[in-house]
Design a protein around this motif. Structure first.
Motif, PDB file in Angstrom:
ATOM      1  N   ILE A 155      46.789  29.885  46.059  1.00 42.19           N
ATOM      2  CA  ILE A 155      47.047  30.000  44.447  1.00 42.19           C
ATOM      3  C   ILE A 155      46.455  31.314  44.025  1.00 42.19           C
ATOM      4  CG2 ILE A 155      46.310  29.208  42.279  1.00 42.19           C
ATOM      5  CD1 ILE A 155      46.791  26.107  43.959  1.00 42.19           C
ATOM      6  N   LYS A 156      46.930  32.263  43.514  1.00 44.17           N
ATOM      7  CA  LYS A 156      45.968  33.233  42.824  1.00 44.17           C
ATOM      8  C   LYS A 156      45.951  32.889  41.420  1.00 44.17           C
ATOM      9  CE  LYS A 156      46.387  38.096  42.222  1.00 44.17           C
ATOM     10  NZ  LYS A 156      47.356  39.233  43.103  1.00 44.17           N
ATOM     11  N   ILE A 157      44.548  33.251  40.866  1.00 42.92           N
ATOM     12  CA  ILE A 157      44.129  33.287  39.795  1.00 42.92           C
ATOM     13  C   ILE A 157      44.632  34.629  39.099  1.00 42.92           C
ATOM     14  CG2 ILE A 157      42.412  32.888  38.413  1.00 42.92           C
ATOM     15  CD1 ILE A 157      40.990  30.713  40.002  1.00 42.92           C
ATOM     16  N   ILE A 158      45.146  34.372  37.877  1.00 47.21           N
ATOM     17  CA  ILE A 158      45.610  36.176  36.964  1.00 47.21           C
ATOM     18  C   ILE A 158      44.245  35.794  35.539  1.00 47.21           C
ATOM     19  CG2 ILE A 158      46.947  37.832  36.691  1.00 47.21           C
ATOM     20  CD1 ILE A 158      48.391  36.231  38.513  1.00 47.21           C
ATOM     21  N   PRO A 159      43.185  36.220  35.800  1.00 46.10           N
ATOM     22  CA  PRO A 159      42.585  36.596  34.420  1.00 46.10           C
ATOM     23  C   PRO A 159      43.187  37.495  33.324  1.00 46.10           C
ATOM     24  CG  PRO A 159      41.085  36.827  36.336  1.00 46.10           C
ATOM     25  CD  PRO A 159      42.485  36.735  36.507  1.00 46.10           C
ATOM     26  N   ASP A 160      43.588  36.937  32.110  1.00 47.54           N
ATOM     27  CA  ASP A 160      43.917  37.262  31.153  1.00 47.54           C
ATOM     28  C   ASP A 160      42.463  38.931  30.922  1.00 47.54           C
ATOM     29  OD1 ASP A 160      45.321  38.461  29.227  1.00 47.54           O
ATOM     30  OD2 ASP A 160      46.087  36.667  27.766  1.00 47.54           O
ATOM     31  N   LYS A 161      42.923  39.538  30.889  1.00 47.16           N
ATOM     32  CA  LYS A 161      41.683  40.595  30.726  1.00 47.16           C
ATOM     33  C   LYS A 161      41.617  41.602  28.974  1.00 47.16           C
ATOM     34  CE  LYS A 161      41.036  42.626  35.198  1.00 47.16           C
ATOM     35  NZ  LYS A 161      41.064  43.859  36.246  1.00 47.16           N
ATOM     36  N   SER A 162      43.118  40.793  28.756  1.00 43.06           N
ATOM     37  CA  SER A 162      43.148  41.505  27.265  1.00 43.06           C
ATOM     38  C   SER A 162      42.665  39.862  26.044  1.00 43.06           C
ATOM     39  CB  SER A 162      45.213  41.240  27.023  1.00 43.06           C
ATOM     40  OG  SER A 162      45.668  40.729  27.140  1.00 43.06           O
ATOM     41  N   SER A 163      42.824  39.278  26.721  1.00 43.82           N
ATOM     42  CA  SER A 163      42.024  37.734  25.852  1.00 43.82           C
ATOM     43  C   SER A 163      40.842  38.323  25.063  1.00 43.82           C
ATOM     44  CB  SER A 163      42.153  36.588  26.598  1.00 43.82           C
ATOM     45  OG  SER A 163      41.466  35.466  26.405  1.00 43.82           O
ATOM     46  N   ARG A 164      40.655  37.748  23.756  1.00 43.77           N
ATOM     47  CA  ARG A 164      39.456  37.361  23.703  1.00 43.77           C
ATOM     48  C   ARG A 164      38.186  36.914  24.016  1.00 43.77           C
ATOM     49  NH1 ARG A 164      35.980  37.898  19.014  1.00 43.77           N
ATOM     50  NH2 ARG A 164      34.839  36.393  18.162  1.00 43.77           N
ATOM     51  N   TYR A 165      38.789  36.039  25.032  1.00 41.02           N
ATOM     52  CA  TYR A 165      37.777  34.868  25.807  1.00 41.02           C
ATOM     53  C   TYR A 165      37.435  35.394  27.312  1.00 41.02           C
ATOM     54  CZ  TYR A 165      38.829  32.287  21.864  1.00 41.02           C
ATOM     55  OH  TYR A 165      38.772  32.054  20.398  1.00 41.02           O
ATOM     56  N   PHE A 166      38.012  36.747  27.234  1.00 40.01           N
ATOM     57  CA  PHE A 166      38.056  37.265  28.756  1.00 40.01           C
ATOM     58  C   PHE A 166      36.819  37.186  29.850  1.00 40.01           C
ATOM     59  CE2 PHE A 166      37.421  40.604  31.481  1.00 40.01           C
ATOM     60  CZ  PHE A 166      37.853  40.732  33.199  1.00 40.01           C
ATOM     61  N   SER A 167      35.766  37.165  30.589  1.00 38.17           N
ATOM     62  CA  SER A 167      34.511  37.911  30.688  1.00 38.17           C
ATOM     63  C   SER A 167      34.823  37.795  32.192  1.00 38.17           C
ATOM     64  CB  SER A 167      33.724  35.495  31.611  1.00 38.17           C
ATOM     65  OG  SER A 167      32.424  36.249  31.513  1.00 38.17           O
ATOM     66  N   PRO A 168      34.244  38.977  32.549  1.00 35.39           N
ATOM     67  CA  PRO A 168      34.305  40.007  33.794  1.00 35.39           C
ATOM     68  C   PRO A 168      33.254  39.252  34.814  1.00 35.39           C
ATOM     69  CG  PRO A 168      32.738  40.992  32.262  1.00 35.39           C
ATOM     70  CD  PRO A 168      33.401  40.160  31.630  1.00 35.39           C
ATOM     71  N   ILE A 169      32.807  38.306  33.851  1.00 38.44           N
ATOM     72  CA  ILE A 169      32.343  37.119  35.871  1.00 38.44           C
ATOM     73  C   ILE A 169      33.056  36.283  36.393  1.00 38.44           C
ATOM     74  CG2 ILE A 169      30.740  36.282  36.825  1.00 38.44           C
ATOM     75  CD1 ILE A 169      28.500  37.855  35.208  1.00 38.44           C
TER      76      ILE A 169
END
Length: 216
Positions: A128-142
């Motif tokens: 499984i690969k997790i893909i964070p949504d960097k454009s989301s208001r709720y994105f956390s870099p950590i």
């Protein structure tokens, strides 16, 4: 404004065991456990760590699906969700894991009217690969998801917002909630900061506290 919402972390809170621990124990063994211990000494359990673990499963998607269906839940979780909804509240799952496995399990259990906010995930190369949504208001870099900001925004739409969690990504959400419930690692984290919270072991204790104090 709506009456109230209950927001729950998934791994280690709504479930009894983090999915990455299940993967480590089932497929990676002592080598995986040592990797986890070494990582914890210097870094936080973040998206990078999860992607490293989940990439090493080396299983078919169907095999992984079966593992997902075996994720153990808090024994009082389903009854608790029913109580929240019967009392007129909305139930949210807020996770710094991935909706890839959460949505599959929730659908299998036949749970309805639950909002899941997490990161997307895909099956690829036997894992499984997790893909964070960097454009989301709720994105956390950590952690990929800023749970504190999510709960803070949710409070604009509800009279009360409750939150339950068990680890560091849950800290800000627990502090932001109208009432925060904490277990496991989150207990010591909040104690060190002098934060106000209600300790719990399982969802029956949360239900008891809410009902006895007439919070809903």
């Amino acid at each position: 404004m709506k009456k109230f919402a209950f927001v729950s972390d998934f791994d280690g809170t709504l479930s009894l065991k983090d999915f990455y621990h299940i993967v480590i124990d089932k497929y990676l063994g002592e080598e995986g456990r040592q990797f986890y211990r070494n990582w914890k000494k210097e870094k936080k359990i973040d998206v990078e760590f999860l992607n490293i673990i989940f990439s090493q499963m080396n299983k078919s998607e169907e095999e992984i699906f079966q593992d997902i269906l075996e994720i153990p839940l808090d024994p009082y979780a389903l009854e608790f969700i029913e109580m929240i909804q019967a009392k007129g509240g909305d139930f949210y799952i807020l996770s710094a894991g991935t909706s890839y496995y959460i949505k599959k399990l929730i659908a299998h259990l036949g749970l309805n009217n639950i909002t899941i906010f997490s990161m997307d995930g895909i099956y690829t190369d036997g894992g499984i690969k997790i893909i964070p949504d960097k454009s989301s208001r709720y994105f956390s870099p950590i952690f990929g998801v800023d749970k504190g900001l999510f709960v803070t925004d949710l409070k604009k739409n509800y009279e009360k917002v409750f939150f339950a969690g068990d680890s560091e990504p849950d800290k800000t959400a627990c502090k932001a909630a109208t009432v925060g419930f904490a277990k496991a690692e989150l207990l010591s984290i909040l104690e060190k900061e002098g934060a106000t919270f209600i300790p719990f072991y399982d969802y029956s204790q949360i239900a008891k506290h809410i009902l006895e104090n007439k919070l809903i």
